[in-house]
Design a protein around this motif. Structure first.
Motif, PDB file in Angstrom:
ATOM      1  N   VAL A  60      69.239 116.583  47.946  1.00 47.75           N
ATOM      2  CA  VAL A  60      68.303 116.461  46.827  1.00 47.75           C
ATOM      3  C   VAL A  60      67.845 117.857  46.436  1.00 47.75           C
ATOM      4  CG1 VAL A  60      66.127 115.482  46.045  1.00 47.75           C
ATOM      5  CG2 VAL A  60      67.555 114.208  47.640  1.00 47.75           C
ATOM      6  N   ALA A  61      68.024 118.198  45.143  1.00 40.77           N
ATOM      7  CA  ALA A  61      67.584 119.485  44.608  1.00 40.77           C
ATOM      8  C   ALA A  61      66.349 119.243  43.758  1.00 40.77           C
ATOM      9  CB  ALA A  61      68.699 120.118  43.787  1.00 40.77           C
ATOM     10  N   HIS A  62      65.214 119.749  44.218  1.00 39.11           N
ATOM     11  CA  HIS A  62      63.952 119.566  43.501  1.00 39.11           C
ATOM     12  C   HIS A  62      63.822 120.587  42.378  1.00 39.11           C
ATOM     13  CE1 HIS A  62      62.392 116.689  46.464  1.00 39.11           C
ATOM     14  NE2 HIS A  62      63.097 117.397  47.329  1.00 39.11           N
ATOM     15  N   ALA A  63      62.894 120.333  41.462  1.00 38.76           N
ATOM     16  CA  ALA A  63      62.717 121.195  40.290  1.00 38.76           C
ATOM     17  C   ALA A  63      62.303 122.606  40.671  1.00 38.76           C
ATOM     18  CB  ALA A  63      61.682 120.582  39.346  1.00 38.76           C
ATOM     19  N   ASP A  64      61.595 122.753  41.788  1.00 38.00           N
ATOM     20  CA  ASP A  64      61.158 124.087  42.203  1.00 38.00           C
ATOM     21  C   ASP A  64      62.194 124.815  43.047  1.00 38.00           C
ATOM     22  OD1 ASP A  64      61.005 122.550  44.466  1.00 38.00           O
ATOM     23  OD2 ASP A  64      58.888 122.965  44.892  1.00 38.00           O
ATOM     24  N   GLY A  65      63.383 124.229  43.230  1.00 31.08           N
ATOM     25  CA  GLY A  65      64.466 124.882  43.953  1.00 31.08           C
ATOM     26  C   GLY A  65      64.589 124.466  45.408  1.00 31.08           C
ATOM     27  N   ARG A  66      63.663 123.657  45.918  1.00 27.03           N
ATOM     28  CA  ARG A  66      63.754 123.189  47.301  1.00 27.03           C
ATOM     29  C   ARG A  66      64.932 122.240  47.454  1.00 27.03           C
ATOM     30  NH1 ARG A  66      60.001 119.678  48.804  1.00 27.03           N
ATOM     31  NH2 ARG A  66      59.403 119.266  46.668  1.00 27.03           N
ATOM     32  N   LEU A  67      65.527 122.247  48.629  1.00 28.06           N
ATOM     33  CA  LEU A  67      66.623 121.336  48.956  1.00 28.06           C
ATOM     34  C   LEU A  67      66.181 120.456  50.119  1.00 28.06           C
ATOM     35  CD1 LEU A  67      69.617 123.828  48.885  1.00 28.06           C
ATOM     36  CD2 LEU A  67      68.927 122.242  47.096  1.00 28.06           C
ATOM     37  N   THR A  68      66.386 119.156  49.982  1.00 28.95           N
ATOM     38  CA  THR A  68      66.050 118.244  51.071  1.00 28.95           C
ATOM     39  C   THR A  68      67.227 117.311  51.329  1.00 28.95           C
ATOM     40  OG1 THR A  68      65.017 116.661  49.551  1.00 28.95           O
ATOM     41  CG2 THR A  68      63.559 118.266  50.599  1.00 28.95           C
ATOM     42  N   LEU A  69      67.306 116.861  52.571  1.00 35.31           N
ATOM     43  CA  LEU A  69      68.315 115.892  52.979  1.00 35.31           C
ATOM     44  C   LEU A  69      67.625 114.892  53.891  1.00 35.31           C
ATOM     45  CD1 LEU A  69      71.332 115.041  53.089  1.00 35.31           C
ATOM     46  CD2 LEU A  69      71.469 116.368  55.178  1.00 35.31           C
ATOM     47  N   ARG A  70      67.614 113.626  53.477  1.00 38.48           N
ATOM     48  CA  ARG A  70      66.950 112.557  54.221  1.00 38.48           C
ATOM     49  C   ARG A  70      65.495 112.893  54.522  1.00 38.48           C
ATOM     50  NH1 ARG A  70      72.071 112.495  57.673  1.00 38.48           N
ATOM     51  NH2 ARG A  70      73.359 111.007  56.563  1.00 38.48           N
ATOM     52  N   GLY A  71      64.823 113.507  53.556  1.00 37.81           N
ATOM     53  CA  GLY A  71      63.413 113.839  53.705  1.00 37.81           C
ATOM     54  C   GLY A  71      63.135 115.139  54.433  1.00 37.81           C
ATOM     55  N   GLN A  72      64.145 115.754  55.015  1.00 40.31           N
ATOM     56  CA  GLN A  72      63.981 117.015  55.737  1.00 40.31           C
ATOM     57  C   GLN A  72      64.331 118.179  54.816  1.00 40.31           C
ATOM     58  OE1 GLN A  72      63.006 117.158  59.015  1.00 40.31           O
ATOM     59  NE2 GLN A  72      62.847 114.934  59.094  1.00 40.31           N
ATOM     60  N   GLU A  73      63.472 119.185  54.779  1.00 42.31           N
ATOM     61  CA  GLU A  73      63.735 120.346  53.930  1.00 42.31           C
ATOM     62  C   GLU A  73      64.804 121.222  54.576  1.00 42.31           C
ATOM     63  OE1 GLU A  73      61.260 123.777  51.578  1.00 42.31           O
ATOM     64  OE2 GLU A  73      60.268 121.953  52.237  1.00 42.31           O
ATOM     65  N   LEU A  74      65.726 121.714  53.755  1.00 42.88           N
ATOM     66  CA  LEU A  74      66.813 122.569  54.235  1.00 42.88           C
ATOM     67  C   LEU A  74      66.554 124.006  53.806  1.00 42.88           C
ATOM     68  CD1 LEU A  74      69.882 120.369  53.298  1.00 42.88           C
ATOM     69  CD2 LEU A  74      68.873 120.662  55.541  1.00 42.88           C
ATOM     70  N   PRO A  75      66.878 124.971  54.669  1.00 46.10           N
ATOM     71  CA  PRO A  75      66.662 126.365  54.293  1.00 46.10           C
ATOM     72  C   PRO A  75      67.690 126.883  53.292  1.00 46.10           C
ATOM     73  CG  PRO A  75      67.612 126.247  56.483  1.00 46.10           C
ATOM     74  CD  PRO A  75      67.348 124.838  56.038  1.00 46.10           C
ATOM     75  N   ASP A  76      68.935 126.370  53.397  1.00 48.98           N
ATOM     76  CA  ASP A  76      70.010 126.962  52.609  1.00 48.98           C
ATOM     77  C   ASP A  76      71.111 125.926  52.389  1.00 48.98           C
ATOM     78  OD1 ASP A  76      71.781 128.646  51.387  1.00 48.98           O
ATOM     79  OD2 ASP A  76      72.070 129.970  53.095  1.00 48.98           O
ATOM     80  N   ALA A  77      71.736 125.961  51.223  1.00 49.03           N
ATOM     81  CA  ALA A  77      72.817 125.022  50.925  1.00 49.03           C
ATOM     82  C   ALA A  77      74.067 125.347  51.729  1.00 49.03           C
ATOM     83  CB  ALA A  77      73.134 125.051  49.429  1.00 49.03           C
ATOM     84  N   ALA A  78      74.332 126.633  51.935  1.00 49.27           N
ATOM     85  CA  ALA A  78      75.518 127.031  52.695  1.00 49.27           C
ATOM     86  C   ALA A  78      75.404 126.581  54.150  1.00 49.27           C
ATOM     87  CB  ALA A  78      75.715 128.538  52.609  1.00 49.27           C
TER      88      ALA A  78
END
Length: 129
Positions: A60-78
Motif C-alpha cells: 500500500v502506497a499512501h499519499a504521503d509516500g509511506r509504504l505499508t504491507l498488512r498494516g506494517q510500515e515498510l522502510p523501503d520498497a527495495a
C-alpha cells in the motif's frame, strides 16, 4: 482565333469517401453491440457503503509516500522485494492512494522493477456504470 472549350472540372471522390465512412459507421455499430445486455428486471448491488480493503499481499502506497504491507510500515520498497522469494516476485501488487502523485507511483514501480520484481500490478477501484 479559336477559344478552347473549358475543360471539365475533375470530380472529387466525395461519394466514395462518404460510402467508406458509412460502412465504418455500420461496422462499429454492429461490433459495439456484441455483448449481451443485462436483463431489464435485474437490479445490481450498490457497493457504495462497503468498506474497501486492499488484498493481503499488496503493497500500500499512501499519499504521503509511506509504504505499508498488512498494516506494517515498510522502510523501503527495495527491501520488500529483497525479502520475497523468487516465486513471489513474479507479480507484485501496489494499492496506491488516490492522492499519491503519479510521478511517485512511477518512481515506486521503477524501484520495484529495479529490485527484481518481474511485473508490477496496480490495484484500482472499478465501477460498473
Amino acid at each position: 482565333m479559336r477559344l478552347k472549350p473549358p475543360s471539365a472540372a475533375q470530380k472529387e471522390p466525395t461519394i466514395a469517401l462518404i460510402n467508406i465512412v458509412f460502412l465504418m459507421l455500420i461496422f462499429f455499430m454492429i461490433a459495439g453491440t456484441l455483448a449481451v445486455p443485462l436483463d431489464t428486471d435485474l437490479t445490481l448491488i450498490k457497493a457504495k457503503d462497503l468498506e474497501g480493503r486492499e488484498p493481503p499481499d499488496a503493497l500500500v502506497a499512501h499519499a504521503d509516500g509511506r509504504l505499508t504491507l498488512r498494516g506494517q510500515e515498510l522502510p523501503d520498497a527495495a527491501a520488500y522485494v529483497a525479502a520475497l522469494s523468487g516465486e513471489d516476485r513474479a507479480a507484485l501488487r501496489i494499492v496506491p492512494d488516490r492522492n499519491l502523485p503519479a510521478r511517485d507511483l512511477v518512481k515506486l514501480g521503477n524501484t520495484l522493477r529495479g529490485a527484481g520484481a518481474k511485473r508490477v500490478l496496480i490495484v484500482t477501484e472499478r465501477a460498473l456504470q
